[in-house]
Write a protein that holds these residues in place. Sequence first.
Motif, PDB file in Angstrom:
ATOM      1  N   ILE A  55       0.832  -1.198   0.000  1.00  0.00           N
ATOM      2  CA  ILE A  55       0.000   0.000   0.000  1.00  0.00           C
ATOM      3  C   ILE A  55       0.868   1.250   0.000  1.00  0.00           C
ATOM      4  CG2 ILE A  55      -1.893  -1.146   1.217  1.00  0.00           C
ATOM      5  CD1 ILE A  55      -0.982   0.155   3.792  1.00  0.00           C
ATOM      6  N   ASP A  56       0.271   2.339  -0.437  1.00  0.00           N
ATOM      7  CA  ASP A  56       0.924   3.647  -0.391  1.00  0.00           C
ATOM      8  C   ASP A  56       0.568   4.265   0.960  1.00  0.00           C
ATOM      9  OD1 ASP A  56       1.774   6.258  -0.643  1.00  0.00           O
ATOM     10  OD2 ASP A  56       1.127   6.448  -2.730  1.00  0.00           O
ATOM     11  N   THR A  57       1.499   4.253   1.888  1.00  0.00           N
ATOM     12  CA  THR A  57       1.202   4.689   3.255  1.00  0.00           C
ATOM     13  C   THR A  57       0.960   6.190   3.359  1.00  0.00           C
ATOM     14  OG1 THR A  57       3.586   4.781   3.701  1.00  0.00           O
ATOM     15  CG2 THR A  57       2.407   2.774   4.341  1.00  0.00           C
ATOM     16  N   ILE A  60      -3.097   5.325   2.795  1.00  0.00           N
ATOM     17  CA  ILE A  60      -3.728   4.456   3.779  1.00  0.00           C
ATOM     18  C   ILE A  60      -2.660   3.791   4.637  1.00  0.00           C
ATOM     19  CG2 ILE A  60      -5.826   3.987   2.468  1.00  0.00           C
ATOM     20  CD1 ILE A  60      -4.612   1.420   1.473  1.00  0.00           C
ATOM     21  N   THR A  61      -3.034   3.461   5.857  1.00  0.00           N
ATOM     22  CA  THR A  61      -2.088   2.822   6.763  1.00  0.00           C
ATOM     23  C   THR A  61      -2.853   1.962   7.760  1.00  0.00           C
ATOM     24  OG1 THR A  61      -0.228   3.221   8.275  1.00  0.00           O
ATOM     25  CG2 THR A  61      -2.125   4.684   8.458  1.00  0.00           C
ATOM     26  N   ARG A  62      -2.127   1.072   8.427  1.00  0.00           N
ATOM     27  CA  ARG A  62      -2.693   0.271   9.500  1.00  0.00           C
ATOM     28  C   ARG A  62      -2.652   1.063  10.810  1.00  0.00           C
ATOM     29  NH1 ARG A  62      -5.632  -4.520   8.977  1.00  0.00           N
ATOM     30  NH2 ARG A  62      -4.478  -6.159   7.911  1.00  0.00           N
ATOM     31  N   PRO A  63      -3.651   0.888  11.701  1.00  0.00           N
ATOM     32  CA  PRO A  63      -3.532   1.460  13.043  1.00  0.00           C
ATOM     33  C   PRO A  63      -2.313   0.880  13.758  1.00  0.00           C
ATOM     34  CG  PRO A  63      -5.785   0.753  12.611  1.00  0.00           C
ATOM     35  CD  PRO A  63      -4.954   0.227  11.489  1.00  0.00           C
ATOM     36  N   SER A 197     -14.765  -1.373   8.435  1.00  0.00           N
ATOM     37  CA  SER A 197     -14.295  -2.178   9.564  1.00  0.00           C
ATOM     38  C   SER A 197     -13.234  -1.462  10.393  1.00  0.00           C
ATOM     39  CB  SER A 197     -13.735  -3.517   9.074  1.00  0.00           C
ATOM     40  OG  SER A 197     -12.576  -3.310   8.278  1.00  0.00           O
ATOM     41  N   GLN A 198     -12.748  -0.319   9.923  1.00  0.00           N
ATOM     42  CA  GLN A 198     -11.754   0.503  10.620  1.00  0.00           C
ATOM     43  C   GLN A 198     -10.458  -0.248  10.900  1.00  0.00           C
ATOM     44  OE1 GLN A 198     -15.250   0.636  11.883  1.00  0.00           O
ATOM     45  NE2 GLN A 198     -15.216   2.008  10.135  1.00  0.00           N
ATOM     46  N   SER A 199     -10.154  -1.283  10.112  1.00  0.00           N
ATOM     47  CA  SER A 199      -8.883  -1.982  10.248  1.00  0.00           C
ATOM     48  C   SER A 199      -7.769  -1.293   9.455  1.00  0.00           C
ATOM     49  CB  SER A 199      -9.025  -3.441   9.796  1.00  0.00           C
ATOM     50  OG  SER A 199      -9.489  -3.520   8.465  1.00  0.00           O
ATOM     51  N   TYR A 200      -8.130  -0.287   8.669  1.00  0.00           N
ATOM     52  CA  TYR A 200      -7.177   0.605   8.015  1.00  0.00           C
ATOM     53  C   TYR A 200      -7.607   2.030   8.285  1.00  0.00           C
ATOM     54  CZ  TYR A 200      -5.019  -3.154   5.250  1.00  0.00           C
ATOM     55  OH  TYR A 200      -4.335  -4.276   4.855  1.00  0.00           O
ATOM     56  N   ILE A 201      -6.714   2.966   8.037  1.00  0.00           N
ATOM     57  CA  ILE A 201      -7.013   4.384   8.172  1.00  0.00           C
ATOM     58  C   ILE A 201      -6.735   5.059   6.830  1.00  0.00           C
ATOM     59  CG2 ILE A 201      -6.397   6.550   9.321  1.00  0.00           C
ATOM     60  CD1 ILE A 201      -5.563   4.870  11.754  1.00  0.00           C
ATOM     61  N   GLN A 202      -7.756   5.759   6.299  1.00  0.00           N
ATOM     62  CA  GLN A 202      -7.578   6.506   5.050  1.00  0.00           C
ATOM     63  C   GLN A 202      -7.038   7.886   5.392  1.00  0.00           C
ATOM     64  OE1 GLN A 202      -8.817   5.085   1.867  1.00  0.00           O
ATOM     65  NE2 GLN A 202      -7.532   6.667   0.929  1.00  0.00           N
ATOM     66  N   ARG A 203      -5.847   8.216   4.874  1.00  0.00           N
ATOM     67  CA  ARG A 203      -5.196   9.470   5.230  1.00  0.00           C
ATOM     68  C   ARG A 203      -5.412  10.560   4.187  1.00  0.00           C
ATOM     69  NH1 ARG A 203       0.878   8.113   6.845  1.00  0.00           N
ATOM     70  NH2 ARG A 203       0.702  10.246   7.667  1.00  0.00           N
ATOM     71  N   ARG A 204      -5.560  10.169   2.912  1.00  0.00           N
ATOM     72  CA  ARG A 204      -5.822  11.118   1.834  1.00  0.00           C
ATOM     73  C   ARG A 204      -6.961  10.603   0.969  1.00  0.00           C
ATOM     74  NH1 ARG A 204       0.099  12.854  -0.693  1.00  0.00           N
ATOM     75  NH2 ARG A 204       0.993  13.745   1.215  1.00  0.00           N
TER      76      ARG A 204
END
Length: 336
Positions: A55-57, A60-63, A197-204
């Motif tokens: 993924i392009d952190t 998106i990123t993991r908590p 599911s909020q298992s990832y976080i969308q940053r952009r």
Amino acid sequence: MSSKHQITRIVILMMMTVMWGGFTTRAVAQNRDSLRRAQISSALAARYYRNNGDIDTAYITRPQTKWTIVARMNVSGAKIEDEGRDNGRHFKSEMKADYKSTLSVAVSYLGFSLSAALNPAKMMGKYHDYELNFNSYGKRFGFDFIYQNAKNFTGWHDMDGMERIGLPEDMLSVKTLNVNAYYAFNSRRFSYPAAFSQSYIQRRSAGSFLLAASGMGQHTTLDWDPEIQLKMTNIGIGAGYGYNYVPHEGWLLHISALPTFIVYSNTSMTFGDTRVPLDYHFPEAIITGRGAVVHQWSNKFLGLSMVFNFTNIGDKDNLAVHNIKWRVRTFFGLRL
């Protein structure tokens, strides 16, 4: 020293040796269990974070926490509409099921989750139907599985030249299965799990074209004279688009639509002992829509999500059937 005292010392030494051996054995066992738990935790963490390489952190990123605890409230409903002509006369019907409400708690550890749910109305004997919802939202692939067995539909039936007929509860029995799945092409920057599911976080903000497949099966029985049964099996494939909009840090707005056109259809209606197959009429479709709003701050998040299924079968000059199934979820969670 007397032989009696020597025997006493020997007994005491033996007891101390046994006790020390027991303490040592327990300590070794505890260390072994602790090491095993650490190894399992390390393996789960490696599995949980290994997708960061795909993924392009920046998007998106993991908590960065291991535990997630979420409290949810779900409300769902269903509606069936039909319209057509019978011996040249136009008719239309509408039936709605009682709303179903559930409360649930889910606990997740490095991507593995357990949840428990209860239906207050069912516990008090006010809701007698059965519904199963199972969903999985992955980075690239995900699906919804919804099964409903309901007898609490109520509504009305209109026909030209006749007064409206009320359709009370228990006249209509419906068993319905809805399955829909997606594949996200831009999974490096777009995340369905961030919204649902909020298992990832969308940053952009980012969007993705989606490949979609849907299936819908239904067996409807109307307690009429004669009894009427409608059986349908439909499979559709298609494509859609989803977009995650991040207007400000900590906020996420999601919307997606996945229309699928039916490529296999087997539908028939039975009046008493007479079975009438219903021909395919283009365009017949199954459409899945999703939406969500999520706000997170510190180690907390809250939000609302929606899944909507619409199925269109047949044509109004003969018989058209519309099935609508929806679910709205509110949630509040903690990351620890």
